[in-house]
Design an enzyme around this catalytic site. Structure first.
Site, PDB file in Angstrom:
ATOM      1  CG  ASP A  17      52.237  62.028   8.781  1.00 13.05           C
ATOM      2  OD1 ASP A  17      51.923  60.874   9.116  1.00 13.05           O
ATOM      3  OD2 ASP A  17      52.687  62.325   7.665  1.00 13.05           O
ATOM      4  CB  CYS A  18      51.360  66.989  12.244  1.00 12.31           C
ATOM      5  SG  CYS A  18      51.179  67.730  10.606  1.00 12.31           S
ATOM      6  CB  CYS A  21      47.033  65.583   8.789  1.00 10.72           C
ATOM      7  SG  CYS A  21      48.692  65.333   8.139  1.00 10.72           S
ATOM      8  CB  CYS A 369      57.003  74.317   5.173  1.00 15.94           C
ATOM      9  SG  CYS A 369      56.627  74.273   3.414  1.00 15.94           S
ATOM     10  CB  CYS A 371      56.513  70.543   8.743  1.00 21.46           C
ATOM     11  SG  CYS A 371      55.841  70.478   7.076  1.00 21.46           S
ATOM     12  CG  ASP A 413      41.446  61.374  51.701  1.00 21.31           C
ATOM     13  OD1 ASP A 413      41.032  61.959  52.708  1.00 21.31           O
ATOM     14  OD2 ASP A 413      41.178  60.195  51.429  1.00 21.31           O
ATOM     15  CB  THR A 415      41.548  57.115  55.137  1.00 26.66           C
ATOM     16  OG1 THR A 415      41.589  57.671  56.448  1.00 26.66           O
ATOM     17  CG2 THR A 415      41.292  55.618  55.223  1.00 26.66           C
ATOM     18  CG  ASP A 608      41.006  56.727  48.586  1.00 29.82           C
ATOM     19  OD1 ASP A 608      40.751  57.725  49.287  1.00 29.82           O
ATOM     20  OD2 ASP A 608      40.991  55.569  49.015  1.00 29.82           O
ATOM     21  CG  ASP A 694      60.102  72.629   6.682  1.00 26.37           C
ATOM     22  OD1 ASP A 694      59.654  73.347   7.590  1.00 26.37           O
ATOM     23  OD2 ASP A 694      59.471  71.686   6.182  1.00 26.37           O
TER      24      ASP A 694
END
Length: 713
Positions: A17-18, A21, A369, A371, A413, A415, A608, A694
């Site tokens: 989840d985050c 983990c 916590c 979280c 740029d 062209t 480009d 929390d």
């Protein structure tokens, strides 16, 4: 004795989840003997690791499973995949479909049902209510305790699950069983919401991969055959029917139709494609059948490259995210030390009640916590990257996203970036008794067989103005001069005035006047008589003036860097109202970028072509136009796939909005914790209020981050 070569492995890990983990998995897998280079991507759900001892491959699956996550994987160099599926507690599978059908959803329903039954028991059979509360507590805590123990055994002691375990076990011991059950339930709700939020952010990226169809109609000797896109070879001929999505990047070989590319570039107006034009996988054929030649394998299409880059970008930490990640590593032990001090100091030093201060210490653990803090940045970055990609704004990492909003200058740029990259007719000047339309008709007829860009532009202008012409019956290229052709039974020539030997002072003066405006001038003549002049120029993109004004409004300085001649560059620069530096070699552009980059906030470079690659790489942020070369796209940090100058300003806005959301999230996460830390120590809030705060903070920062997915422009 031969040594075994290290084995590079990549696994799919579900249930993350985050960042917390990912950190648990990295710590645990990193402790396996011979494991190195362990990286975990939350958004892409991947685990990459190099094993010095390939026989330990199975330990990776066991380790990840023990932490409560699902894992499946493949070893590229062998057939033994080490596939394994995690035991299905609340963390093993991503939340897809209805939340109540997921393991996390079922845990919330079970825990909530038991708590409701316990409160009902207090009214009917009060003597049994304690046991029902205890059952609710145990049912919800078992997965948490199991993950806490597994993480501790793998070397990760200061985890959110460990804080929960200590707090819940302590609450039961001191007789706060009812509150312990509520804490477990609210924690399960928080995890469910985190899982839903992570799935939402991840699905924003995965939806990109679903744009291209999975099969295509391929022409074979047996007729049309529906074929999986992975099995289609480059060069195969595919048929795209009206209403179908283009299955692969390809070139039209027959047919003319308008294609909707909005899913790829955000451009709402369909583009007409005819033989020779490139079509992109995922675009929708709106009108007529097209026959196309496949130009790229499924894994190399633009959309596949975008998905891969966005996944990698979402997993690349921004500086802010790295700071918060490092901060949380010290924050967790500090909270544990503070909670221990709260439990011990007042009773030992002041003779205060042990149970009261142990209770407050347990509540403090829950308040601590991290979280919400840990998820505050990656959730916002993943949402911003997905929102940008859906609108043709590709950013290759959280660090890049953060940097774009801070640039103080952007060098363009000319062209193909500020301009379309191809000439257009700007002036038709008749000099005899012929009108504009007649001059253009004769010129288009003479140039109709040529593929020179100026010739193509003249023919296109005649068609655009509805001027009918008959292609020349005979044409001949005059090397270094122009074209000679027979039109209407007469020989006409068209080319540069000086090279065709035009002697008229009046004609030469008019040609020089047009050339001073940065235009290329072609003279049309027959039998020594000049019929007219046609001026052409690579004109600015339609949205360029407005796009540059947007950047100016954002406080960003804009400058043109081009290798083109000074007259042409200054003419375009004057039209756009911007600073111009012309006739620059690639090394000159590079030196100018380095000079600009010394200023406050850094500099972005937009280009480009191949000659832009060094400057793109040297700039604080390199931005490539989507129509550019592969070299430019690879060298750049970001790309505007819709080729709009205005999209550069959109990138800056996206970055600044994302950073504003991250700032709001960090303020919410730390602010709420600061308030409830004080109220908990003061005895004003208890266990269930602590975990509710929390969970509430986690919900708020996640919802705030997901707002970025709803960006319209």
């Amino acid at each position: 004795m031969m040594s075994t070569a290290p084995l590079s492995l990549k696994f799919k890990v579900t249930g993350m989840d985050c960042a917390a983990c990912a950190r648990k998995i990295e710590t645990a897998v990193g402790r396996i003997p011979g494991a190195s280079g362990v990286t975990v991507g939350v958004t892409s759900e991947t685990l990459s690791v190099t094993l010095a001892e390939p026989e330990r491959e199975s330990e990776i699956a066991r380790t990840v499973k023990s932490l409560g996550y699902g894992i499946s994987g493949e070893a590229p160099a062998s057939d033994h995949s080490g596939q394994a599926q995690g035991d299905h507690d609340g963390h093993t599978r991503p939340i897809e479909g209805s939340w109540w059908q997921s393991p996390k959803g079922r845990l919330v329903l079970l825990s909530g049902g038991l708590i409701a039954a316990a409160y009902l028991a207090t009214l009917i059979v009060p003597q049994f209510s304690l046991y029902v509360f205890l059952a609710a507590c145990i049912a919800g805590a078992i997965p948490v305790v199991r993950r806490a123990v597994a993480a501790a055994r793998s070397g990760a002691f200061f985890t959110i699950e460990m804080l929960m375990t200590v707090a819940v076990v302590g609450a039961v011991i001191i007789g706060a069983t009812e509150e312990a059950a509520l804490v477990v339930f609210l924690f399960a709700v928080g995890e469910l919401l985190e899982g839903i939020a992570a799935g939402r952010a991840r699905s924003g990226i995965k939806a990109l991969a679903d744009i291209a169809p999975k099969t295509a109609m391929v022409e074979t000797q047996e007729g049309l055959v529906e074929t999986p896109i992975e099995a289609i070879a480059v060069g195969a001929i595919i048929v795209v029917r009206p209403g179908d999505r283009v299955p692969a990047d390809a070139t039209v070989i027959s047919g003319v139709s308008a294609l909707d590319e909005s899913a790829l570039t955000g451009e709402s107006i369909p583009k007409v494609k005819e033989p020779g034009d490139r079509v992109l996988a995922g675009s929708i054929n709106s009108e007529a059948m097209l026959h196309c030649r496949v130009e790229a394998e499924a894994k190399d299409t633009l959309i596949a490259r975008v998905v891969k880059l966005v996944e990698e970008a979402a997993d690349a930490e921004a500086p802010t995210e790295r700071f918060i990640d490092a901060f949380s590593r010290y924050y967790m032990p500090a909270i544990c030390a503070l909670a221990l001090a709260v439990a011990l100091v007042p009773p030992l030093a002041l003779g205060a009640d042990w149970w009261t201060w142990i209770y407050r210490a347990l509540a403090l653990l829950l308040i601590g916590c991290p979280c919400a803090l840990v998820i505050s940045t990656p959730a916002a970055i993943a949402s911003a990257l997905a929102a940008g990609a859906r609108r043709g704004l590709l950013v290759k990492g959280g660090g890049v996203l953060e940097a774009i909003g801070k640039v103080s200058a952007i060098a363009f740029d000319k062209t193909g970036t500020l301009t379309e990259g191809k000439p257009k007719v700007t002036d038709v000047v008749p000099l005899g008794d012929r009108g504009e339309a007649e001059v253009l008709r004769i010129a288009a007829a003479a140039e109709s067989a040529s593929s020179h860009p100026l010739a193509v532009a003249i023919v296109a202008q005649a068609k655009a103005r509805g001027i009918a012409f008959t292609p020349a019956s005979h044409s001949e290229v005059l090397p270094g001069k122009g074209v000679s052709a027979r039109v209407d039974g007469r020989i006409v020539t068209i080319g540069a005035a000086q090279r065709l030997g035009v002697g008229s002072i009046d004609v030469l003066d008019q040609a020089r006047r047009l050339e001073a405006e940065g235009k290329s001038v072609s003279v049309l003549q027959t039998g020594g008589k000049v019929l007219g002049l046609i001026a052409l120029r690579d004109e600015p993109r339609a949205d360029a003036p407005e796009g540059l004004k947007d950047l100016d409004a954002l406080g960003v300085r804009t400058v043109m860097l081009t290798g083109d001649n000074r007259a042409n560059a200054e003419a375009v620069g004057q039209m756009l109202g911007m600073e111009v530096h012309a006739e620059l070699l690639p090394e000159d552009k590079l030196a100018f970028i380095r000079k600009l980059a010394q200023g406050r906030g850094g500099v972005a470079k937009v280009g480009d072509g191949i000659n832009d690659a060094p400057a793109l790489a040297a700039a604080t942020v390199g931005i490539a136009m989507g129509s550019g070369t592969d070299v430019a796209l690879e060298a750049a940090d970001a790309a505007v796939l819709n080729n709009k100058v205005g999209d550069v300003a959109a990138l800056v806005r996206l970055s600044r909005r994302a950073m504003r959301v991250i700032g709001e999230n960090v303020t919410i996460a730390l602010g709420l914790k600061a308030v409830f830390l004080v109220t908990t120590i003061a005895g004003m809030t208890g266990l269930w209020i602590a975990i509710l705060a929390d969970t509430g903070a986690t919900v708020l920062v996640t919802a705030n981050a997901l707002r970025l997915l709803r960006i319209k422009s």
